[in-house]
Design a protein around this motif. Structure first.
Motif, PDB file in Angstrom:
ATOM      1  N   GLU A  48      -6.729  73.168 -15.669  1.00  0.00           N
ATOM      2  CA  GLU A  48      -5.637  72.532 -16.410  1.00  0.00           C
ATOM      3  C   GLU A  48      -4.614  73.544 -16.916  1.00  0.00           C
ATOM      4  O   GLU A  48      -3.450  73.203 -17.103  1.00  0.00           O
ATOM      5  N   ALA A  49      -5.027  74.772 -17.136  1.00  0.00           N
ATOM      6  CA  ALA A  49      -4.117  75.820 -17.601  1.00  0.00           C
ATOM      7  C   ALA A  49      -3.333  76.435 -16.436  1.00  0.00           C
ATOM      8  O   ALA A  49      -2.628  77.421 -16.605  1.00  0.00           O
ATOM      9  N   LYS A  50      -3.481  75.861 -15.255  1.00  0.00           N
ATOM     10  CA  LYS A  50      -2.796  76.310 -14.021  1.00  0.00           C
ATOM     11  C   LYS A  50      -3.252  77.689 -13.555  1.00  0.00           C
ATOM     12  O   LYS A  50      -2.556  78.375 -12.818  1.00  0.00           O
ATOM     13  N   GLU A  51      -4.442  78.107 -14.008  1.00  0.00           N
ATOM     14  CA  GLU A  51      -5.027  79.351 -13.503  1.00  0.00           C
ATOM     15  C   GLU A  51      -5.753  79.006 -12.209  1.00  0.00           C
ATOM     16  O   GLU A  51      -6.232  77.887 -12.053  1.00  0.00           O
ATOM     17  N   VAL A  52      -5.814  79.973 -11.306  1.00  0.00           N
ATOM     18  CA  VAL A  52      -6.497  79.738 -10.033  1.00  0.00           C
ATOM     19  C   VAL A  52      -7.666  80.711  -9.895  1.00  0.00           C
ATOM     20  O   VAL A  52      -7.510  81.909 -10.131  1.00  0.00           O
ATOM     21  N   ALA A  53      -8.825  80.169  -9.534  1.00  0.00           N
ATOM     22  CA  ALA A  53     -10.001  80.992  -9.245  1.00  0.00           C
ATOM     23  C   ALA A  53     -10.387  80.720  -7.796  1.00  0.00           C
ATOM     24  O   ALA A  53     -10.217  79.603  -7.300  1.00  0.00           O
ATOM     25  N   THR A  54     -10.871  81.740  -7.115  1.00  0.00           N
ATOM     26  CA  THR A  54     -11.235  81.602  -5.710  1.00  0.00           C
ATOM     27  C   THR A  54     -12.710  81.941  -5.521  1.00  0.00           C
ATOM     28  O   THR A  54     -13.191  82.944  -6.047  1.00  0.00           O
ATOM     29  N   TRP A  55     -13.403  81.073  -4.780  1.00  0.00           N
ATOM     30  CA  TRP A  55     -14.785  81.304  -4.404  1.00  0.00           C
ATOM     31  C   TRP A  55     -14.900  81.138  -2.900  1.00  0.00           C
ATOM     32  O   TRP A  55     -14.134  80.394  -2.289  1.00  0.00           O
ATOM     33  N   THR A  56     -15.887  81.781  -2.314  1.00  0.00           N
ATOM     34  CA  THR A  56     -16.141  81.655  -0.886  1.00  0.00           C
ATOM     35  C   THR A  56     -17.578  81.215  -0.667  1.00  0.00           C
ATOM     36  O   THR A  56     -18.497  81.760  -1.288  1.00  0.00           O
ATOM     37  N   ILE A  57     -17.739  80.222   0.198  1.00  0.00           N
ATOM     38  CA  ILE A  57     -19.068  79.773   0.611  1.00  0.00           C
ATOM     39  C   ILE A  57     -19.209  80.195   2.072  1.00  0.00           C
ATOM     40  O   ILE A  57     -18.495  79.682   2.930  1.00  0.00           O
ATOM     41  N   ASP A  58     -20.065  81.178   2.317  1.00  0.00           N
ATOM     42  CA  ASP A  58     -20.252  81.694   3.678  1.00  0.00           C
ATOM     43  C   ASP A  58     -21.471  81.028   4.307  1.00  0.00           C
ATOM     44  O   ASP A  58     -22.600  81.385   4.013  1.00  0.00           O
ATOM     45  N   LEU A  59     -21.206  80.064   5.159  1.00  0.00           N
ATOM     46  CA  LEU A  59     -22.291  79.426   5.907  1.00  0.00           C
ATOM     47  C   LEU A  59     -22.082  79.674   7.394  1.00  0.00           C
ATOM     48  O   LEU A  59     -22.237  78.794   8.224  1.00  0.00           O
ATOM     49  N   LYS A  60     -21.687  80.919   7.672  1.00  0.00           N
ATOM     50  CA  LYS A  60     -21.527  81.343   9.067  1.00  0.00           C
ATOM     51  C   LYS A  60     -22.451  82.523   9.345  1.00  0.00           C
ATOM     52  O   LYS A  60     -23.074  82.596  10.382  1.00  0.00           O
ATOM     53  N   LYS A  61     -22.525  83.452   8.367  1.00  0.00           N
ATOM     54  CA  LYS A  61     -23.330  84.655   8.565  1.00  0.00           C
ATOM     55  C   LYS A  61     -24.424  84.808   7.512  1.00  0.00           C
ATOM     56  O   LYS A  61     -25.581  84.990   7.849  1.00  0.00           O
ATOM     57  N   THR A  62     -24.033  84.756   6.220  1.00  0.00           N
ATOM     58  CA  THR A  62     -24.982  85.146   5.173  1.00  0.00           C
ATOM     59  C   THR A  62     -25.632  84.006   4.407  1.00  0.00           C
ATOM     60  O   THR A  62     -26.670  84.205   3.791  1.00  0.00           O
ATOM     61  N   GLY A  63     -25.005  82.835   4.369  1.00  0.00           N
ATOM     62  CA  GLY A  63     -25.556  81.732   3.576  1.00  0.00           C
ATOM     63  C   GLY A  63     -25.498  82.023   2.090  1.00  0.00           C
ATOM     64  O   GLY A  63     -26.459  81.831   1.370  1.00  0.00           O
ATOM     65  N   THR A  64     -24.340  82.505   1.632  1.00  0.00           N
ATOM     66  CA  THR A  64     -24.179  82.865   0.226  1.00  0.00           C
ATOM     67  C   THR A  64     -22.877  82.297  -0.341  1.00  0.00           C
ATOM     68  O   THR A  64     -22.004  81.857   0.405  1.00  0.00           O
ATOM     69  N   VAL A  65     -22.781  82.354  -1.651  1.00  0.00           N
ATOM     70  CA  VAL A  65     -21.560  81.983  -2.365  1.00  0.00           C
ATOM     71  C   VAL A  65     -21.130  83.214  -3.145  1.00  0.00           C
ATOM     72  O   VAL A  65     -21.962  83.867  -3.767  1.00  0.00           O
ATOM     73  N   TYR A  66     -19.845  83.554  -3.105  1.00  0.00           N
ATOM     74  CA  TYR A  66     -19.376  84.679  -3.904  1.00  0.00           C
ATOM     75  C   TYR A  66     -17.972  84.418  -4.417  1.00  0.00           C
ATOM     76  O   TYR A  66     -17.248  83.568  -3.888  1.00  0.00           O
ATOM     77  N   LYS A  67     -17.627  85.135  -5.482  1.00  0.00           N
ATOM     78  CA  LYS A  67     -16.324  84.996  -6.102  1.00  0.00           C
ATOM     79  C   LYS A  67     -15.316  85.834  -5.319  1.00  0.00           C
ATOM     80  O   LYS A  67     -15.634  86.929  -4.881  1.00  0.00           O
ATOM     81  N   GLY A  68     -14.119  85.288  -5.144  1.00  0.00           N
ATOM     82  CA  GLY A  68     -13.059  86.019  -4.465  1.00  0.00           C
ATOM     83  C   GLY A  68     -12.777  85.450  -3.078  1.00  0.00           C
ATOM     84  O   GLY A  68     -13.448  84.520  -2.628  1.00  0.00           O
ATOM     85  N   GLY A  69     -11.767  86.019  -2.445  1.00  0.00           N
ATOM     86  CA  GLY A  69     -11.354  85.569  -1.116  1.00  0.00           C
ATOM     87  C   GLY A  69     -12.382  85.887  -0.052  1.00  0.00           C
ATOM     88  O   GLY A  69     -13.239  86.747  -0.230  1.00  0.00           O
TER      89      GLY A  69
END
Length: 130
Positions: A48-69
């Motif tokens: 709501e504050a118009k801030e943007v956060a980026t997460w990545t869900i890698d289900l191609k190689k590692t099967g993990t979730v991490y913060k960032g592009g």
């Protein structure tokens, strides 16, 4: 998994939970999920504050979730609000409806974006087992 949490984002709880669920998968479960999904999702979530956060869900190689592009490049980038992501995860909103009403935008492989619903649901059922 608290390194996935971002202050001011309700969906960061959800993504931390997703990361924790992935961490509990056996190698066989992880391999099955990767085979079924075969993609890298980059989620660009705005609050709501118009801030943007980026997460990545890698289900191609590692099967993990991490913060960032995504590294390497994401197969699909999904741009949505914090509220929309929490509604998708809870099942209150369906991905197709969110896309059609403009609550969710994609860049890249749009067909892969349709698999995000399944990823969120499989992780929440895994979490329910714990």
């Amino acid at each position: 998994m608290s390194d996935l949490k971002v202050e001011g984002f309700k969906s960061s709880e959800l993504l931390a939970g997703l990361g924790a669920a992935f961490a509990t998968y056996s190698d066989a479960e992880k391999a099955a999920q990767i085979k079924k999904t075969n993609g890298i999702f980059e989620l660009q979530v705005s609050n709501e504050a118009k801030e943007v956060a980026t997460w990545t869900i890698d289900l191609k190689k590692t099967g993990t979730v991490y913060k960032g592009g995504a590294k390497p490049k994401a197969d699909v980038t999904i741009i949505l609000s914090d509220e929309t992501l929490t509604e998708l995860a809870s099942g209150k909103l369906n991905g197709q409806k969110a896309f059609m009403t403009g609550k969710l935008k994609t860049k890249g492989n749009m067909m892969l974006a349709t698999k995000l619903d399944g990823v969120l649901k499989s992780a929440s059922t895994q979490k329910a087992k714990l």
